[in-house]
Design a protein around this motif. Sequence first.
Motif, mmCIF file in Angstrom:
data_model
loop_
_atom_site.group_PDB
_atom_site.id
_atom_site.type_symbol
_atom_site.label_atom_id
_atom_site.label_comp_id
_atom_site.label_asym_id
_atom_site.label_seq_id
_atom_site.Cartn_x
_atom_site.Cartn_y
_atom_site.Cartn_z
ATOM 1 N N GLN A 113 -8.867 -1.984 -1.314
ATOM 2 C CA GLN A 113 -8.041 -3.194 -1.289
ATOM 3 C C GLN A 113 -8.680 -4.315 -2.100
ATOM 4 O OE1 GLN A 113 -4.928 -3.646 -0.268
ATOM 5 N NE2 GLN A 113 -4.826 -1.518 0.355
ATOM 6 N N LEU A 114 -10.014 -4.439 -2.013
ATOM 7 C CA LEU A 114 -10.700 -5.452 -2.824
ATOM 8 C C LEU A 114 -10.511 -5.179 -4.313
ATOM 9 C CD1 LEU A 114 -14.086 -6.180 -1.023
ATOM 10 C CD2 LEU A 114 -12.085 -7.660 -1.195
ATOM 11 N N TYR A 137 -11.119 -0.685 2.681
ATOM 12 C CA TYR A 137 -11.379 -2.096 2.388
ATOM 13 C C TYR A 137 -11.834 -2.265 0.936
ATOM 14 C CZ TYR A 137 -13.359 -6.787 2.666
ATOM 15 O OH TYR A 137 -13.652 -8.103 2.439
ATOM 16 N N SER A 138 -12.710 -1.384 0.494
ATOM 17 C CA SER A 138 -13.175 -1.424 -0.899
ATOM 18 C C SER A 138 -12.012 -1.235 -1.866
ATOM 19 C CB SER A 138 -14.230 -0.342 -1.149
ATOM 20 O OG SER A 138 -15.381 -0.602 -0.391
ATOM 21 N N GLN A 175 0.844 -1.200 0.000
ATOM 22 C CA GLN A 175 0.000 0.000 0.000
ATOM 23 C C GLN A 175 0.875 1.243 0.000
ATOM 24 O OE1 GLN A 175 -2.419 0.097 3.536
ATOM 25 N NE2 GLN A 175 -3.263 2.099 3.096
ATOM 26 N N TYR A 195 -3.173 -2.412 10.359
ATOM 27 C CA TYR A 195 -4.344 -2.615 11.213
ATOM 28 C C TYR A 195 -4.332 -3.913 12.002
ATOM 29 C CZ TYR A 195 -6.872 1.569 10.012
ATOM 30 O OH TYR A 195 -7.246 2.874 9.900
ATOM 31 N N HIS A 196 -3.808 -4.979 11.443
ATOM 32 C CA HIS A 196 -3.824 -6.242 12.188
ATOM 33 C C HIS A 196 -3.047 -6.101 13.500
ATOM 34 C CE1 HIS A 196 -4.036 -10.440 13.139
ATOM 35 N NE2 HIS A 196 -2.707 -10.495 13.205
ATOM 36 N N LEU A 203 -12.526 3.071 7.043
ATOM 37 C CA LEU A 203 -12.120 1.675 6.839
ATOM 38 C C LEU A 203 -12.930 0.999 5.737
ATOM 39 C CD1 LEU A 203 -11.397 0.555 10.498
ATOM 40 C CD2 LEU A 203 -9.777 0.710 8.611
ATOM 41 N N GLU A 204 -14.203 1.342 5.616
ATOM 42 C CA GLU A 204 -15.007 0.790 4.519
ATOM 43 C C GLU A 204 -14.428 1.203 3.172
ATOM 44 O OE1 GLU A 204 -18.999 2.163 5.235
ATOM 45 O OE2 GLU A 204 -19.366 0.649 6.770
#
Length: 181
Positions: free
Chosen positions: A128-129, A125-126, A63, A74-75, A121-122
């Motif tokens: 990253q997808l 996440y989008s 990233q 984040y993990h 985060l949404e």
Amino acid sequence: MKKFISLTEAEEELLVSYLTVKQVKKKEHLLRQGEVCRENYFILEGCFRLYLITSKGAEQVIQFGIENWWITEYHSYKSGLPSGFYLQAIESATVVALDRNVQEELFKKLPQLEKYFRLVLEKAYSAQLMRIHYIFNLTGEEQYRMMVDKYPEFVQRVPQYMLASFLGITPEFLSMLRAKK
């Protein structure tokens, strides 16, 4: 934040009192593999990369982050476990750091911040997808052309070998693509 939530002046002052501004030198790491990620970073100025070292010893960029983006691992940030990643400044930078323990306290005092971070985060996440979709469905050349069209600031700011790593191609192939224009 104002794009997503409303804060009163008093709430803004409270929020600012919990944040730390940090100056980061070019090539400086905010996180190294094996360390626990304790902060989330909002980039005021500069460019960052999140990467890992593969089993073959190569750097694999996962990233990038530029101004007005949040970046962290984040993990590790949420679990408190050691990270398998590195977070490094590509340029000299200024970030606002939010400590993970402080974030939980802030969520209690300013509940609308949970909405803000959920929306951020949404969106991440989008993205990253979509990146995973591109990796499996586009050639290296198609991914590069898309990057040039959608994110020209990265193409200009990021060293060629890092961009090649992000795209999963060799720096030599990237040079050839750039020469083709």
